[in-house]
Design an enzyme around this catalytic site. Structure first.
Site, PDB file in Angstrom:
ATOM      1  N   ALA B 170       0.850  -1.203   0.000  1.00  0.00           N
ATOM      2  CA  ALA B 170       0.000   0.000   0.000  1.00  0.00           C
ATOM      3  C   ALA B 170       0.881   1.247   0.000  1.00  0.00           C
ATOM      4  CB  ALA B 170      -0.920  -0.005   1.218  1.00  0.00           C
ATOM      5  N   ASP B 171       1.877   1.258   0.865  1.00  0.00           N
ATOM      6  CA  ASP B 171       2.767   2.420   0.946  1.00  0.00           C
ATOM      7  C   ASP B 171       3.500   2.639  -0.375  1.00  0.00           C
ATOM      8  OD1 ASP B 171       2.385   3.245   3.600  1.00  0.00           O
ATOM      9  OD2 ASP B 171       3.682   1.648   4.343  1.00  0.00           O
ATOM     10  N   ILE B 172       4.076   1.578  -0.909  1.00  0.00           N
ATOM     11  CA  ILE B 172       4.903   1.737  -2.104  1.00  0.00           C
ATOM     12  C   ILE B 172       4.049   2.137  -3.300  1.00  0.00           C
ATOM     13  CG2 ILE B 172       6.355   0.476  -3.742  1.00  0.00           C
ATOM     14  CD1 ILE B 172       7.559  -0.999  -1.348  1.00  0.00           C
ATOM     15  N   GLY B 175       2.940   5.774  -2.887  1.00  0.00           N
ATOM     16  CA  GLY B 175       4.063   6.675  -3.174  1.00  0.00           C
ATOM     17  C   GLY B 175       4.303   6.785  -4.674  1.00  0.00           C
TER      18      GLY B 175
END
Lengths: 381, 363
Positions: B170-172, B175
C-alpha cells in the site's frame, strides 16, 4: 466546465505498441492524465489481450480485461512487416510525443523502430520500453510474465506462513508497479524535454520492479548477515515485523493488528500473559507472543476487539473481502469506480485513476476501441 | 546525460514510507530532496527497526527510503520553525506531506497556505483513506489498508484465511501514484506555469493495484474470485496458472494452452481450464512431483512453456545476472538513456544539512 483547467498532459500524443498489461497500463495512466493514446495493433487479432478472456467475461467481443487496460484509447491497425504500413507508422511516430512498447529484446531493432532509429526521425520523442528482465543477462529470453517474475524474485517467500510453500501474490502486482515506473520515467523525460528540447529513452522491467517492491526487506536481508526472511508461524504479514504484527482469527472473522506495544495490548485485553513478554523480545519470541495474542482474540467477535483497541489508539482493522469492502462508507467516500461504455452502449464498471489533481478525480467513460477503429482517421497514406 | 529533474527542489515533510518513497523516486530522477524533520528524533522511521538491523543508529529501512536526501530539523510548533518551513516552501518546486487529515491545516501549511507563499507550488498529499469521511480519521498504515481493501482474499489457497502481502504494497504503490501525479503536474507547470495539488491515498492505490479483477468482479454480477485448493496464484485465471511442488523446489506455471502443456507432460489434460481448474491442476501437480523444479524449468522452457523456478533471494542473486546486481542494494527501478541512476548508499543523519540549508535559504 469552462473553468476546469486542462488536464496535465492534454495535447500530448502517445503511441502504445504494447500488449497485455504493463505497457498498456502505463499508457492508460497517461491517458487518464490527459494524453491522447493511440494503440498500434497488428491487423490479425490486435493486442493479444483482446482474446485473453478471464472468468468468461467479454464486452462487444473483446475480453473485459482488455477494456480495463485500454479504455479511452484509439486504435490503429498496421502490419509492421509490410513496408507501406511501416512507412505510415513512421509518419505517425514523427507526430508523437511518446511511444511505448514491450516487445521482447531485439524485436524493435529488427523492425527498425528501436530508439536510435526513431529518435533520428523525431528527436523530441520519449521512448518507453518494458521488458521482463532487461535487454541483457541470463533471463532476457524468458517470458516477462508477472507470476514468473514473482517466482524468480523471492517475493513468493514473503507471503504466507512459515510452514507454507511459496505463496505468490494473487494479482499482477509487478505489472502494475512496472507500469508506474514507466510513467514516472516518461513524465520526467517530458519535463526535461521542456528545457532541453530532446526526448529520451526510458527502460523498465518487471524484475527491477520486484526488487523495488521488496526494497525495504531486501535492505534488511543485505544488512542482516543475509539470513533468509523467516515468515511468522501464523498470521504472517511481513517477515521483518515483530509481534504482534499480523492477522488474527476472532470468533466471527479476521482482524489485522499492526505495530503495537505489548504492555498496552496486555492492559487493554486484560491479559497479563502478554505482559509477561518484555518488549525487547518482540522480535526474538514473536511466534510465541503471537500464539498468546491469538488465544485471546479468538474468544470474541472482531468488532468487540476493534471497539476496545481503536479508541486506545492501537492500529487495527477488520479484514474485509470485496463484497464487504465495497459496502463500506470508506469505499463510498473515495468513489473509486466508474462506468465505461462502448459507442453501441455496452457498459462495464471499472476503477478510476488513483490520482486526484486539484481536488478532481480523473475519469473517462470511453471503453476500449475496436481493433483498427481509428486507422482511417489517423493513418494517412 | 542531464538527469531529467535536475534543478527541481522537493521539500518533503512526510514520514515513514509512502511519502518518502515518492520523494525517493523524484530524487532518483535527479531532483534535490530536502527532508524537514522534527528536532525530537526526526522521521519516526529512523527508529522503526524491522528485523533489528540498523546502520549508524538509524534503522536500515530509514536509509533504504531516504538515501541521498538532505535533512534539516525544524520544530513546526514554534513560530521560528514554522517561519523557516514557510520560507522553504516559498523556494520549493514540489512540497510533499503525509500528515493525518487536518494536521497540516492546523499547522497552517496546507495547500492553500502554501499557495499563498508560492502561487505555482506543486503540492502532494498522501492520506490513508482520503481526507473527508469514511475512514479518513483511521491510521493510514499499510497492513490495515490491506485488510480493508479486500486484497487479503486474493493470495493463498481456498482453505486459508486471509493472506496479507508480506511487503508494504500500500505504501509503495501510493508513493508511486503520488510521484506520477507530481511529475504530470511538473510537466503542466513547465508549459503553463500553473501549480497543482496532487492527492492520493493508500486505499486508492490498493484499489488500483487490484483493478484488473476488481473491474471483472464489479461487472460480473459479483462472483468473488475463488482461490484454488492448492498452489493458487490467481483468483480468476484458469488452469494451469499457479505454483507446484516438484521433487525438489517449486515451479510456477503461467498461462499456457492446455493441449501444449499436456503434450509436454504426456498427460491427458482435457477439461475446461476454468470449471475443472482444481482437477486439472491436481493432475499436473502429480506429474511435476516426479522431477526437480530445475529440470522442469529447462525442459518445459525449451518447449516454450511459460514457467519459472521459485527462487529465494540468494538464488536470485546467483542466477539473475547483471540486472539483479545493479539493483542491489535496492536502487532506482528504472534506466534513463541506458543508465540506471546511481544510488547514494545511505540516508542523512538528523539535521545533517541543517546549517548549510539555513545559510542557503536564509532561514
Amino acid at each position: 466546465m469552462t473553468d476546469t483547467p486542462a488536464l496535465p498532459l492534454s495535447g500530448l500524443r502517445v503511441l502504445d505498441f504494447a500488449q497485455f498489461l504493463a505497457g498498456p497500463v502505463a499508457a492508460l495512466r497517461l491517458s487518464d492524465l490527459g494524453a491522447e493514446v493511440i494503440k498500434v495493433e497488428r491487423p490479425q487479432g490486435g493486442d493479444m489481450c483482446r482474446s485473453m478472456v478471464v472468468n468468461d467475461q467479454r464486452m462487444e467481443g473483446d475480453s473485459l480485461v482488455f477494456h480495463t487496460f485500454n479504455r479511452g484509447k484509439k486504435s490503429v491497425a498496421a502490419d509492421l512487416k509490410q513496408p507501406a504500413d511501416l512507412d505510415r507508422v513512421r509518419a505517425l511516430i514523427a507526430s508523437a510525443d511518446v511511444m511505448i512498447h514491450n516487445f521482447r529484446p531485439g524485436v524493435m531493432e529488427r523492425i527498425g523502430l528501436d530508439y536510435a532509429s526513431v529518435s533520428a526521425l523525431n528527436p523530441r520523442l520519449v521512448y518507453g520500453s518494458v521488458s521482463g528482465y532487461g535487454a541483457t543477462g541470463p533471463w532476457r529470453d524468458k517470458p516477462g510474465q508477472d507470476l514468473l517474475v514473482q517466482a524468480l524474485s523471492g517475493i513468493a517467500w514473503l507471503n504466507g506462513n512459515a510452514d507454507d510453500g511459496p505463496v505468490p501474490t494473487g494479482f499482477a502486482m509487478l505489472d502494475v508497479a512496472t507500469a508506474g515506473h514507466l510513467v514516472q520515467g516518461i513524465l520526467a523525460c517530458l519535463v526535461r524535454r521542456g528545457i532541453s528540447g530532446t526526448g529520451g529513452l526510458v527502460e523498465v522491467d518487471l524484475m527491477s520492479a520486484a526488487l523495488d517492491m521488496t526494497f525495504e526487506q531486501f535492505t534488511c536481508f543485505l544488512n542482516d548477515g543475509e539470513t533468509p526472511p523467516r515468515r511468522h508461524a501464523s498470521g504472517n504479514a511481513n517477515p521483518y515485523q515483530p509481534a504482534p504484527y499480523g492477522i488474527y482469527r476472532t470468533s466471527d472473522g479476521w482482524m489485522a493488528l499492526a505495530m503495537s506495544p505489548l504492555a498496552k495490548l496486555a492492559d487493554l485485553f486484560g491479559a497479563p500473559q502478554i505482559a509477561a513478554f518484555p518488549q525487547d523480545d518482540a522480535f526474538t519470541r514473536l511466534d510465541e507472543i503471537k500464539a498468546v495474542v491469538a488465544e485471546v482474540l479468538k474468544t470474541r467477535p472482531a468488532q468487540h476487539w476493534l471497539d476496545i483497541l481503536e479508541p486506545a489508539g492501537i492500529w487495527c482493522a477488520p479484514v474485509l473481502d470485496w463484497p464487504a469492502f465495497t459496502k463500506t462508507d470508506g469505499f463510498a467516500a473515495l468513489d473509486p469506480l466508474q462506468t465505461i461504455r462502448t459507442p453501441s452502449g455496452a457498459e462495464a464498471r471499472t476503477t478510476r485513476c488513483p490520482i486526484r489533481i486539484d481536488g478532481q478525480t480523473l475519469r473517462n467513460p470511453a471503453a476500449a476501441p475496436t481493433l483498427g477503429a481509428d486507422t482511417d482517421a489517423i493513418l494517412t497514406a | 546525460m542531464t538527469a531529467p529533474l535536475a534543478g527541481i527542489t522537493v521539500v518533503d515533510f512526510s514520514q515513514f514510507l509512502a511519502g518518502p518513497y515518492a520523494s525517493l523516486r523524484l530524487l532518483d530522477l535527479g531532483a534535490r530532496v530536502i527532508k524537514v524533520e522534527n528536532p525530537a528524533g526526526g522521521d519516526l522511521c529512523r527508529r522503526h527497526y524491522v528485523s533489528d538491523t540498523r546502520i549508524k543508529g538509524d534503522s536500515t529501512l530509514f536509509h533504504a527510503i531516504n538515501r541521498g536526501k538532505e535533512s534539516i530539523s525544524l520544530d513546526l510548533k514554534t513560530p521560528q520553525g514554522l517561519d523557516a518551513a514557510r520560507h522553504l516552501i516559498g523556494r520549493a518546486d514540489v512540497v510533499i506531506q503525509n500528515f493525518r487529515p487536518g494536521v497540516i491545516d492546523r499547522l497552517g501549511l496546507a495547500y492553500d497556505d502554501a499557495r499563498a507563499l508560492k502561487p505555482d507550488v506543486i503540492y502532494g498529499s498522501i492520506s490513508g483513506y482520503g481526507e473527508n469521511d469514511g475512514w479518513a480519521a483511521e491510521p493510514g498504515q499499510d497492513l490495515l489498508a490491506q485488510a480493508r481493501s479486500g486484497l487479503m482474499w486474493l493470495s493463498g489457497n481456498a482453505s486459508d484465511g486471509p493472506v496479507p502481502m508480506g511487503l508494504p504494497i500500500a505504501d509503495i504503490s501510493a508513493g508511486a501514484c503520488l510521484a506520477q501525479g507530481l511529475l504530470a503536474a511538473l510537466f503542466r507547470h513547465a508549459r503553463t506555469g500553473q501549480g497543482s495539488h496532487v492527492q492520493t491515498s493508500l486505499l486508492e492505490a490498493l484499489i488500483d493495484m487490484q483493478f484488473e479483477f476488481l473491474s471483472t468482479w464489479s461487472t460480473n454480477g459479483q462472483t468473488p474470485p475463488q482461490r484454488m485448493e492448492q498452489g493458487s496464484a490467481h483468483g480468476y485465471l484458469g488452469a494451469p496458472y499457479g505454483v507446484y511442488a516438484c521433487a525438489s523446489g517449486h515451479l510456477a506455471l503461467a498461462m499456457t494452452p492446455m493441449d501444449r502443456l499436456g503434450a509436454a507432460l504426456t498427460l491427458d489434460l482435457t477439461g475446461d481450464p476454468f470449471k475443472d481448474r482444481d482437477a486439472l491442476c491436481q493432475r499436473i501437480a502429480d506429474r511435476l512431483r516426479d522431477k526437480p523444479a530445475a529440470t522442469w524449468e529447462t525442459d518445459l522452457g525449451k518447449l516454450g512453456i511459460w514457467c519459472a523456478r521459485v527462487l529465494t533471494w540468494d538464488e536470485m542473486r546467483s542466477h539473475g545476472g547483471d540486472l539483479v546486481r545493479q539493483m542491489l542494494p535496492p536502487s532506482a527501478p528504472i534506466r534513463m538513456d541506458g543508465t540506471r541512476p546511481a544510488p547514494a548508499p545511505i540516508g542523512p543523519e538528523l539535521d545533517e544539512h541543517g546549517d548549510r540549508l539555513r545559510a542557503e535559504f536564509q532561514l
